[in-house]
Design a protein around this motif. Structure first.
Motif, PDB file in Angstrom:
ATOM      1  N   LYS A 245      53.323  34.264  47.320  1.00  0.00           N
ATOM      2  CA  LYS A 245      53.499  34.907  48.712  1.00  0.00           C
ATOM      3  C   LYS A 245      52.642  35.759  49.218  1.00  0.00           C
ATOM      4  CE  LYS A 245      57.883  33.069  47.248  1.00  0.00           C
ATOM      5  NZ  LYS A 245      59.704  33.825  47.478  1.00  0.00           N
ATOM      6  N   GLU A 246      53.147  37.194  49.984  1.00  0.00           N
ATOM      7  CA  GLU A 246      52.621  38.085  50.270  1.00  0.00           C
ATOM      8  C   GLU A 246      51.551  38.860  49.105  1.00  0.00           C
ATOM      9  OE1 GLU A 246      52.740  41.770  53.656  1.00  0.00           O
ATOM     10  OE2 GLU A 246      54.372  39.909  53.432  1.00  0.00           O
ATOM     11  N   SER A 247      52.808  39.276  47.942  1.00  0.00           N
ATOM     12  CA  SER A 247      52.417  40.284  46.873  1.00  0.00           C
ATOM     13  C   SER A 247      51.545  39.317  46.597  1.00  0.00           C
ATOM     14  CB  SER A 247      53.912  40.182  46.486  1.00  0.00           C
ATOM     15  OG  SER A 247      54.900  38.920  45.869  1.00  0.00           O
ATOM     16  N   ASP A 248      50.856  37.956  46.371  1.00  0.00           N
ATOM     17  CA  ASP A 248      50.177  37.708  46.205  1.00  0.00           C
ATOM     18  C   ASP A 248      48.950  38.018  46.633  1.00  0.00           C
ATOM     19  OD1 ASP A 248      48.001  36.166  44.024  1.00  0.00           O
ATOM     20  OD2 ASP A 248      49.588  34.104  44.597  1.00  0.00           O
ATOM     21  N   TRP A 249      48.172  38.754  46.439  1.00  0.00           N
ATOM     22  CA  TRP A 249      47.753  39.655  47.087  1.00  0.00           C
ATOM     23  C   TRP A 249      46.191  38.625  47.187  1.00  0.00           C
ATOM     24  CZ3 TRP A 249      47.404  45.512  44.595  1.00  0.00           C
ATOM     25  CH2 TRP A 249      48.432  45.418  45.315  1.00  0.00           C
ATOM     26  N   THR A 250      45.578  38.149  46.370  1.00  0.00           N
ATOM     27  CA  THR A 250      44.313  37.008  45.774  1.00  0.00           C
ATOM     28  C   THR A 250      44.762  35.735  46.005  1.00  0.00           C
ATOM     29  OG1 THR A 250      43.773  38.350  43.757  1.00  0.00           O
ATOM     30  CG2 THR A 250      43.480  35.459  44.430  1.00  0.00           C
ATOM     31  N   GLY A 251      45.890  35.323  46.126  1.00  0.00           N
ATOM     32  CA  GLY A 251      46.918  34.061  46.804  1.00  0.00           C
ATOM     33  C   GLY A 251      46.696  34.095  48.015  1.00  0.00           C
ATOM     34  N   THR A 252      46.433  35.131  48.628  1.00  0.00           N
ATOM     35  CA  THR A 252      46.935  35.160  50.210  1.00  0.00           C
ATOM     36  C   THR A 252      45.426  35.270  50.644  1.00  0.00           C
ATOM     37  OG1 THR A 252      49.069  37.302  50.198  1.00  0.00           O
ATOM     38  CG2 THR A 252      47.300  36.607  52.028  1.00  0.00           C
ATOM     39  N   VAL A 253      44.467  35.789  50.321  1.00  0.00           N
ATOM     40  CA  VAL A 253      43.555  35.639  50.502  1.00  0.00           C
ATOM     41  C   VAL A 253      42.306  33.938  50.024  1.00  0.00           C
ATOM     42  CG1 VAL A 253      41.036  36.138  49.960  1.00  0.00           C
ATOM     43  CG2 VAL A 253      42.124  38.011  49.777  1.00  0.00           C
ATOM     44  N   LEU A 254      42.903  33.591  48.967  1.00  0.00           N
ATOM     45  CA  LEU A 254      42.526  31.820  48.840  1.00  0.00           C
ATOM     46  C   LEU A 254      43.311  30.720  49.063  1.00  0.00           C
ATOM     47  CD1 LEU A 254      41.276  32.289  44.621  1.00  0.00           C
ATOM     48  CD2 LEU A 254      39.826  32.497  46.757  1.00  0.00           C
ATOM     49  N   GLY A 255      44.459  31.727  50.161  1.00  0.00           N
ATOM     50  CA  GLY A 255      45.487  30.338  50.551  1.00  0.00           C
ATOM     51  C   GLY A 255      46.104  29.181  49.761  1.00  0.00           C
ATOM     52  N   LYS A 256      46.175  29.919  48.423  1.00  0.00           N
ATOM     53  CA  LYS A 256      47.165  29.369  47.361  1.00  0.00           C
ATOM     54  C   LYS A 256      47.357  30.404  46.248  1.00  0.00           C
ATOM     55  CE  LYS A 256      43.943  27.463  44.200  1.00  0.00           C
ATOM     56  NZ  LYS A 256      44.385  28.885  42.832  1.00  0.00           N
ATOM     57  N   ARG A 257      48.274  29.753  45.288  1.00  0.00           N
ATOM     58  CA  ARG A 257      48.899  30.466  43.661  1.00  0.00           C
ATOM     59  C   ARG A 257      47.800  31.511  43.203  1.00  0.00           C
ATOM     60  NH1 ARG A 257      54.349  27.681  41.234  1.00  0.00           N
ATOM     61  NH2 ARG A 257      54.001  30.423  40.683  1.00  0.00           N
ATOM     62  N   SER A 258      47.685  32.193  42.856  1.00  0.00           N
ATOM     63  CA  SER A 258      46.717  32.551  42.010  1.00  0.00           C
ATOM     64  C   SER A 258      47.066  32.471  40.890  1.00  0.00           C
ATOM     65  CB  SER A 258      45.913  33.916  42.202  1.00  0.00           C
ATOM     66  OG  SER A 258      47.306  34.597  41.799  1.00  0.00           O
ATOM     67  N   THR A 259      45.315  32.168  40.062  1.00  0.00           N
ATOM     68  CA  THR A 259      45.468  32.181  38.655  1.00  0.00           C
ATOM     69  C   THR A 259      45.075  33.113  37.821  1.00  0.00           C
ATOM     70  OG1 THR A 259      43.147  31.233  38.951  1.00  0.00           O
ATOM     71  CG2 THR A 259      44.881  29.272  38.985  1.00  0.00           C
ATOM     72  N   PRO A 260      44.623  33.360  36.150  1.00  0.00           N
ATOM     73  CA  PRO A 260      44.519  34.556  36.384  1.00  0.00           C
ATOM     74  C   PRO A 260      43.269  35.220  36.248  1.00  0.00           C
ATOM     75  CG  PRO A 260      45.622  33.657  34.641  1.00  0.00           C
ATOM     76  CD  PRO A 260      45.493  32.770  36.049  1.00  0.00           C
ATOM     77  N   SER A 261      41.990  34.142  36.043  1.00  0.00           N
ATOM     78  CA  SER A 261      41.058  33.757  36.363  1.00  0.00           C
ATOM     79  C   SER A 261      40.197  34.279  37.514  1.00  0.00           C
ATOM     80  CB  SER A 261      40.585  32.197  35.390  1.00  0.00           C
ATOM     81  OG  SER A 261      41.012  32.346  34.761  1.00  0.00           O
ATOM     82  N   GLU A 262      41.189  34.283  38.733  1.00  0.00           N
ATOM     83  CA  GLU A 262      40.890  33.911  40.061  1.00  0.00           C
ATOM     84  C   GLU A 262      41.222  35.524  40.375  1.00  0.00           C
ATOM     85  OE1 GLU A 262      41.638  29.513  41.934  1.00  0.00           O
ATOM     86  OE2 GLU A 262      43.229  31.457  41.856  1.00  0.00           O
ATOM     87  N   ARG A 263      42.541  35.804  39.986  1.00  0.00           N
ATOM     88  CA  ARG A 263      42.399  37.711  40.076  1.00  0.00           C
ATOM     89  C   ARG A 263      41.414  37.935  39.535  1.00  0.00           C
ATOM     90  NH1 ARG A 263      47.196  35.619  39.102  1.00  0.00           N
ATOM     91  NH2 ARG A 263      48.144  35.847  37.056  1.00  0.00           N
ATOM     92  N   ILE A 264      41.151  38.208  38.106  1.00  0.00           N
ATOM     93  CA  ILE A 264      39.956  39.027  37.934  1.00  0.00           C
ATOM     94  C   ILE A 264      38.466  39.010  38.811  1.00  0.00           C
ATOM     95  CG2 ILE A 264      41.254  38.987  35.785  1.00  0.00           C
ATOM     96  CD1 ILE A 264      38.496  37.643  34.616  1.00  0.00           C
ATOM     97  N   GLU A 265      38.842  37.981  39.376  1.00  0.00           N
ATOM     98  CA  GLU A 265      37.059  37.290  40.286  1.00  0.00           C
ATOM     99  C   GLU A 265      37.517  38.375  40.799  1.00  0.00           C
ATOM    100  OE1 GLU A 265      37.295  33.313  40.466  1.00  0.00           O
ATOM    101  OE2 GLU A 265      36.845  32.979  37.930  1.00  0.00           O
ATOM    102  N   SER A 266      38.788  37.978  42.179  1.00  0.00           N
ATOM    103  CA  SER A 266      38.822  39.358  43.614  1.00  0.00           C
ATOM    104  C   SER A 266      38.242  40.428  43.148  1.00  0.00           C
ATOM    105  CB  SER A 266      40.165  39.159  43.183  1.00  0.00           C
ATOM    106  OG  SER A 266      40.910  37.686  44.163  1.00  0.00           O
ATOM    107  N   TYR A 267      37.774  41.544  41.566  1.00  0.00           N
ATOM    108  CA  TYR A 267      37.947  42.728  41.458  1.00  0.00           C
ATOM    109  C   TYR A 267      36.290  42.448  41.331  1.00  0.00           C
ATOM    110  CZ  TYR A 267      42.839  43.473  42.904  1.00  0.00           C
ATOM    111  OH  TYR A 267      43.898  43.130  43.317  1.00  0.00           O
ATOM    112  N   GLY A 268      35.754  41.496  41.336  1.00  0.00           N
ATOM    113  CA  GLY A 268      34.104  41.125  40.936  1.00  0.00           C
ATOM    114  C   GLY A 268      33.674  41.934  39.405  1.00  0.00           C
ATOM    115  N   TYR A 269      35.265  41.231  38.616  1.00  0.00           N
ATOM    116  CA  TYR A 269      34.882  40.260  36.924  1.00  0.00           C
ATOM    117  C   TYR A 269      34.037  39.468  36.963  1.00  0.00           C
ATOM    118  CZ  TYR A 269      35.344  41.251  32.167  1.00  0.00           C
ATOM    119  OH  TYR A 269      34.839  41.973  31.219  1.00  0.00           O
ATOM    120  N   SER A 270      32.741  39.594  37.013  1.00  0.00           N
ATOM    121  CA  SER A 270      32.271  38.145  36.361  1.00  0.00           C
ATOM    122  C   SER A 270      32.061  37.866  34.857  1.00  0.00           C
ATOM    123  CB  SER A 270      30.299  38.067  36.534  1.00  0.00           C
ATOM    124  OG  SER A 270      30.390  36.680  36.374  1.00  0.00           O
ATOM    125  N   TRP A 271      33.131  37.098  34.209  1.00  0.00           N
ATOM    126  CA  TRP A 271      34.239  36.030  33.176  1.00  0.00           C
ATOM    127  C   TRP A 271      32.591  35.101  32.385  1.00  0.00           C
ATOM    128  CZ3 TRP A 271      35.785  31.840  32.794  1.00  0.00           C
ATOM    129  CH2 TRP A 271      36.064  31.220  33.653  1.00  0.00           C
TER     130      TRP A 271
END
Length: 285
Positions: free
Chosen positions: A194-220
């Motif tokens: 939903k709208e509060s899933d900021w990373t998911g909104t950008v990706l057009g899907k429900r976000s995963t933990p890995s995708e969320r940390i990637e959204s803030y520039g964390y290369s893991w």
């Protein structure tokens, strides 16, 4: 991913969930023979908007002074035959690009990097800066636990291990997910979509933990996530102890494979569990 629910009637509700570590073999590779030693590095992960061009720079060395030939692959597709090339992604998601270096003897070695392809950047302007006092307390409770041997039940005995350092990038990912849980009154490692899933909104899907940390520039290289909630779990001390009492959360918290951590809590009396926590662990690539 493992979920544990513990309900104690009337005065206390606790809800824990631990996401098992996500690992990616993205470290620089090397190989040696009796004649020479080769190494190859595909370079840092990149974040780029769809249909925009990013320059990918890899490198390789060999001790005998000879030249290496290079090939970039995405799956079975050849993208380039030079160490440096321009890449334009056309599909949202994560592209894994592999650099193969070949010696004139025919010997090859390879390394991979990732390109995170997004439609737009996540708007993090509403994430508050964590206070120095909270950051200090969170780290104290986490590292106090890590400084002692812990019995993580079915996950085994974990010896005392090194301290973690704070990561603002992991904190931002933790805050994003915590506010998503609160906003949607849900409890899952997956974003709400939903709208509060900021990373998911950008990706057009429900976000995963890995995708969320990637959204803030964390290369893991490796990452993991603990979440928890409870009507009286109102301090880092209580939350860390709650995670220690649960095998999979305890294993995440005590893992020697992590070097950094970020953690966030949001309180909302109108939500089922009142206090919501997210804890993200990581080791940078």
């Amino acid at each position: 991913m493992n979920t544990i629910k513990l309900y104690i009637p009337l005065t206390l509700v606790i809800f824990f969930s631990a996401c098992s570590p996500d690992n990616k073999d993205t470290t620089q590779n090397s190989s040696s023979t009796s004649q020479n030693s080769m190494s190859v590095d595909a370079g840092d992960d990149k974040r780029v908007k769809i249909n925009e061009t990013v320059t990918i720079v890899g490198k390789g060395t060999v001790t005998d002074g000879s030249q290496l030939s290079f090939t970039w692959k995405k799956g079975s597709d050849t993208l380039a035959t030079t160490a440096k090339f321009d890449y334009t992604p056309t599909v949202l998601g994560t592209d894994t690009l592999t650099l193969i270096a070949q010696h004139n003897s025919g010997k090859t070695i390879q390394d991979s990097m990732r390109v995170f392809v997004v439609e737009k950047d996540v708007d993090s302007s509403s994430i508050p800066t964590i206070s120095d006092a909270d950051k200090k307390e969170y780290l104290y409770q986490i590292n106090k636990a890590r400084s002692q041997e812990q019995d993580c039940g079915t996950e085994g005995i974990f010896p005392a291990t090194h301290e973690l350092t704070w990561s603002d990038k992991l904190y931002k990912a933790s805050y994003e997910h915590t506010q998503d849980l609160v906003a949607t009154n849900t409890f899952s490692h997956s974003g709400s979509g939903k709208e509060s899933d900021w990373t998911g909104t950008v990706l057009g899907k429900r976000s995963t933990p890995s995708e969320r940390i990637e959204s803030y520039g964390y290369s893991w290289q490796t990452n993991g996530e603990n979440i928890g909630a409870g009507t009286v779990i109102d301090s880092a001390k209580k939350m860390v102890q709650g995670w220690l009492n649960s095998p999979h959360h305890c294993a995440n918290l005590m893992s020697p494979n992590f070097k950094e951590v970020g953690m966030a809590m949001i309180k909302d009396e109108n939500r089922k569990y009142t206090h919501y926590w997210t804890q993200n662990f990581g080791t940078q690539r």
